[in-house]
Write an enzyme that holds these catalytic residues in place. Structure first.
Site, short mmCIF file in Angstrom:
data_model
loop_
_atom_site.label_atom_id
_atom_site.label_comp_id
_atom_site.label_asym_id
_atom_site.label_seq_id
_atom_site.Cartn_x
_atom_site.Cartn_y
_atom_site.Cartn_z
N CYS A 106 0.87 -1.18 0.00
CA CYS A 106 0.00 0.00 0.00
C CYS A 106 0.90 1.23 0.00
O CYS A 106 1.85 1.29 0.77
CB CYS A 106 -0.88 -0.01 1.25
SG CYS A 106 -1.96 1.42 1.36
N HIS A 148 -8.96 -3.73 -2.37
CA HIS A 148 -8.07 -2.94 -1.50
C HIS A 148 -8.48 -1.46 -1.55
O HIS A 148 -8.60 -0.80 -0.51
CB HIS A 148 -6.62 -3.14 -1.97
CG HIS A 148 -5.59 -2.38 -1.21
ND1 HIS A 148 -4.65 -2.98 -0.41
CD2 HIS A 148 -5.35 -1.04 -1.13
CE1 HIS A 148 -3.88 -2.04 0.13
NE2 HIS A 148 -4.27 -0.86 -0.30
N GLU A 149 -8.71 -0.95 -2.75
CA GLU A 149 -9.05 0.48 -2.89
C GLU A 149 -10.44 0.79 -2.35
O GLU A 149 -10.65 1.82 -1.73
CB GLU A 149 -8.93 0.94 -4.35
CG GLU A 149 -7.54 0.81 -4.97
CD GLU A 149 -6.41 1.35 -4.11
OE1 GLU A 149 -6.61 2.34 -3.38
OE2 GLU A 149 -5.31 0.76 -4.16
N HIS A 152 -10.24 1.36 1.22
CA HIS A 152 -9.77 2.73 1.51
C HIS A 152 -10.94 3.71 1.48
O HIS A 152 -11.01 4.60 2.32
CB HIS A 152 -8.77 3.20 0.45
CG HIS A 152 -7.34 2.83 0.72
ND1 HIS A 152 -6.65 3.27 1.83
CD2 HIS A 152 -6.46 2.09 0.00
CE1 HIS A 152 -5.40 2.81 1.77
NE2 HIS A 152 -5.26 2.08 0.68
ZN ZN Z 1 -3.65 1.08 -0.01
#
Ligand code: ZN
Length: 190
Positions: A106, A148-149, A152
């Site tokens: 990341c 993953h995004e 976020h």
């Molecule tokens: Zn990340």
């Protein structure tokens, strides 16, 4: 314009992104800046929180890696490379299938790589940069990067997705990173 990337320890990384109600020139410029920032950092994805904006906006680019990805629109498989980079606005995962473990890094956690279990195949619904709806199915690295995004965008970080034993091994490193980030913030605020 290349923007500074926010690191772990900054509170914006824990904020849920606001929905984007209207495509404006400002949003298009922000997406363009995020693409440039991701490319300069050689990242596979970047969420708006990582440049300090809590918005439902992320950019993805899985080119330049040997980890495979597939993308389908309906039942038609698309060549992934020409579809890259992708800008996703207000993205949602509408269906998840299977589970796969894989390594993730990341840009907000320099030097840290973790084994994370994610869904293997995902169905994604979002809006594109042109304001048109976007629907596709992703597997492999593309699927992982999007998950993953999207985390976020909801204030969730990959360190939240690992087993407690694995998290424990990271504690010292995370505390150090957090301290550095906070010190830099204080300095900036004077
Ligand atoms: Zn990340």
């Amino acid at each position: 314009m290349i923007l500074p990337i926010i690191r772990y320890g900054h509170p914006v990384l824990r904020q849920k992104g606001a929905e984007i109600k209207e495509m404006t020139g400002a949003i298009r410029r922000l997406a363009q800046d995020m693409l440039e920032t991701m490319q300069a950092a050689r990242g596979v994805g970047l969420a708006a929180q990582q440049i300090g904006r809590a918005l439902q906006l992320t950019v993805i680019d899985v080119r330049g890696t040997d980890r495979p990805s597939q993308m389908f629109v309906g039942v038609t498989e698309m060549a992934v490379e020409p579809m890259m980079p992708i800008v996703l606005i207000n993205p949602r995962i509408t269906r998840r299938e299977g589970e796969e473990k894989g390594s993730e890094g990341c840009l907000s956690f320099p030097g840290i790589s973790l084994e994370v279990a994610r869904a293997g195949t995902i169905h994604v619904a979002a809006m594109g940069l042109d304001g048109a709806p976007l629907q596709f199915i992703a597997t492999g690295l593309l699927s992982r990067a999007i998950q993953h995004e999207l985390d976020h965008l909801n204030g969730v970080l990959f360190i939240d997705r690992v087993r407690p034993e694995q998290r424990k091994l990271l504690e010292a490193e995370l505390r150090k990173l957090e301290k550095e980030t906070r010190a830099a913030l204080r300095k900036k605020r004077g």
